[in-house]
Design an enzyme around this catalytic site. Structure first.
Site, PDB file in Angstrom:
ATOM      1  N   LEU A  49       0.869  -1.164   0.000  1.00  8.24           N
ATOM      2  CA  LEU A  49       0.000   0.000   0.000  1.00  8.24           C
ATOM      3  C   LEU A  49       0.910   1.220   0.000  1.00  8.24           C
ATOM      4  O   LEU A  49       1.879   1.283   0.756  1.00  8.24           O
ATOM      5  CB  LEU A  49      -0.889   0.023   1.251  1.00  8.24           C
ATOM      6  CG  LEU A  49      -2.258  -0.646   1.191  1.00  8.24           C
ATOM      7  CD1 LEU A  49      -2.938  -0.525   2.554  1.00  8.24           C
ATOM      8  CD2 LEU A  49      -3.138  -0.048   0.117  1.00  8.24           C
ATOM      9  N   ASP A  50       0.606   2.206  -0.830  1.00  7.29           N
ATOM     10  CA  ASP A  50       1.399   3.432  -0.874  1.00  7.29           C
ATOM     11  C   ASP A  50       1.416   4.110   0.491  1.00  7.29           C
ATOM     12  O   ASP A  50       0.462   3.979   1.270  1.00  7.29           O
ATOM     13  CB  ASP A  50       0.816   4.410  -1.893  1.00  7.29           C
ATOM     14  CG  ASP A  50       1.020   3.942  -3.330  1.00  7.29           C
ATOM     15  OD1 ASP A  50       1.882   3.067  -3.547  1.00  7.29           O
ATOM     16  OD2 ASP A  50       0.320   4.452  -4.221  1.00  7.29           O
ATOM     17  N   PRO A  51       2.479   4.893   0.793  1.00  4.12           N
ATOM     18  CA  PRO A  51       2.486   5.657   2.050  1.00  4.12           C
ATOM     19  C   PRO A  51       1.267   6.557   2.217  1.00  4.12           C
ATOM     20  O   PRO A  51       0.804   6.763   3.334  1.00  4.12           O
ATOM     21  CB  PRO A  51       3.784   6.479   1.939  1.00  4.12           C
ATOM     22  CG  PRO A  51       4.690   5.627   1.104  1.00  4.12           C
ATOM     23  CD  PRO A  51       3.784   4.983   0.091  1.00  4.12           C
TER      24      PRO A  51
END
Length: 320
Positions: A49-51
């Site tokens: 999951l992206d930051p």
């Protein structure tokens, strides 16, 4: 003079922890943090999951890492907000604005939204964003992007199982589209938001992204990092579910002691089981998960197996 750092004593932990990933953390950083909190020997996540994204992130430990691929392949559901009128270099809020357009709210009628919703439901093609971990010639696309180089990316087929679009505002009161998306693996929600904005005629970039479900695991079942940190070590371990929590959609086969021993050695077994592409295999005595496989024409074919040591550690009380 600095005091010597205390070395963390690692231990075998087997199972899956359902984490509600906070904003600002990379998936790997949060994995290492939780691994440290549990003092676990071996760990892996089930897809990044992206930051800038939050939500469901199953973290696998020990024997459960053998089944992490199942979540990588699973259907996922996201909630997102895309600001209209601005496109950015990264298709999200981290990038620089490259184009601005005035948004005519009167043009975004329910009928127009429904038409765009239908346009992006089903099998569609996406061009992966430059700011992604996909590789070309052994190098991640985001490395080219950081160097100011844009490379050709072939469009990929993905499936949008369900899409809901609603006119709303973002956190700064700008016109935006709220999206709820159920999709196949490999779908870029940033790209979807950008494409929906273009289809509406105004462009868009993602301001908010939350994964609310993956492979049948809902965010309501997840624990936050803040809550995990506040727990005692015993309570943290109690959050670790057995590896079979990842196998709830598998058919079940239970083997006798002799067949279980042979199955664990990688041998196929014959029985009266119906054909099944995904089977969770258990031993009868002792009752324990042995691994996963498939059944073809009455033959049970091993695929991913636990080791005897892993089974012994689980039976002896490693979190279940």
């Amino acid at each position: 003079m600095n005091a010597p750092r205390t070395r963390v004593q690692r231990r075998p932990v087997h199972g899956v922890l359902l984490l509600d990933k906070p904003l600002g953390w990379s998936s790997n950083d949060i994995l290492q943090k939780v691994k440290w909190l549990l003092r676990a020997e071996k760990a892996g996540h089930t897809g990044t999951l992206d930051p800038l994204a939050s939500g469901v992130l199953p973290l696998c430990f020990g024997a459960a890492t053998k089944f992490s691929q199942l979540q990588l392949e699973a259907e996922k559901t996201y909630e997102a907000i895309a600001r209209l009128g601005q496109t950015t270099t990264t298709a999200d809020a981290e990038g620089e604005v490259v184009r601005e357009r005035a948004v005519d709210l009167a043009a975004i009628t329910p009928e127009r939204l429904a038409a765009v919703q239908a346009q992006f439901t089903g099998d569609i093609q996406q061009v992966p964003p430059m700011h992604s971990a996909l590789k070309k010639d052994g190098k991640a696309l985001y490395e080219y992007a950081r160097a100011g180089v844009e490379v050709e990316r072939p469009a990929r087929n993905v499936t949008i199982h369900a899409l809901e679009l609603t006119l709303t505002q973002d956190d700064q009161a700008y016109p935006a589209i709220k999206m709820r998306v159920s999709c196949s693996k490999g779908t870029y929600i940033r790209t979807l938001g950008e494409d929906v904005g273009e289809a509406l005629g105004f462009g868009a970039h993602l301001r908010f992204l939350r994964r609310v479900e993956t492979g049948g695991i809902d965010v309501s079942r997840c624990v936050t990092l803040q809550a995990l940190e506040a727990m005692s070590e015993e309570d943290r371990l109690a959050q670790v579910l057995p590896a079979q929590a990842l196998l709830h959609r598998h058919a079940v086969v239970t083997l006798s002691e002799e067949d279980a021993r042979r199955f664990l050695s990688g041998m196929r077994r014959r029985g009266t089981w119906p054909d099944a592409k995904a089977v969770a295999v258990y031993g009868e005595r002792p009752q324990a998960l042995l691994g996963v496989g498939r059944v073809e024409q009455g033959e049970l074919i091993p695929e991913r197996l636990l080791s005897p040591l892993e089974i012994q550690q689980i039976l002896e009380g490693t979190p279940q």
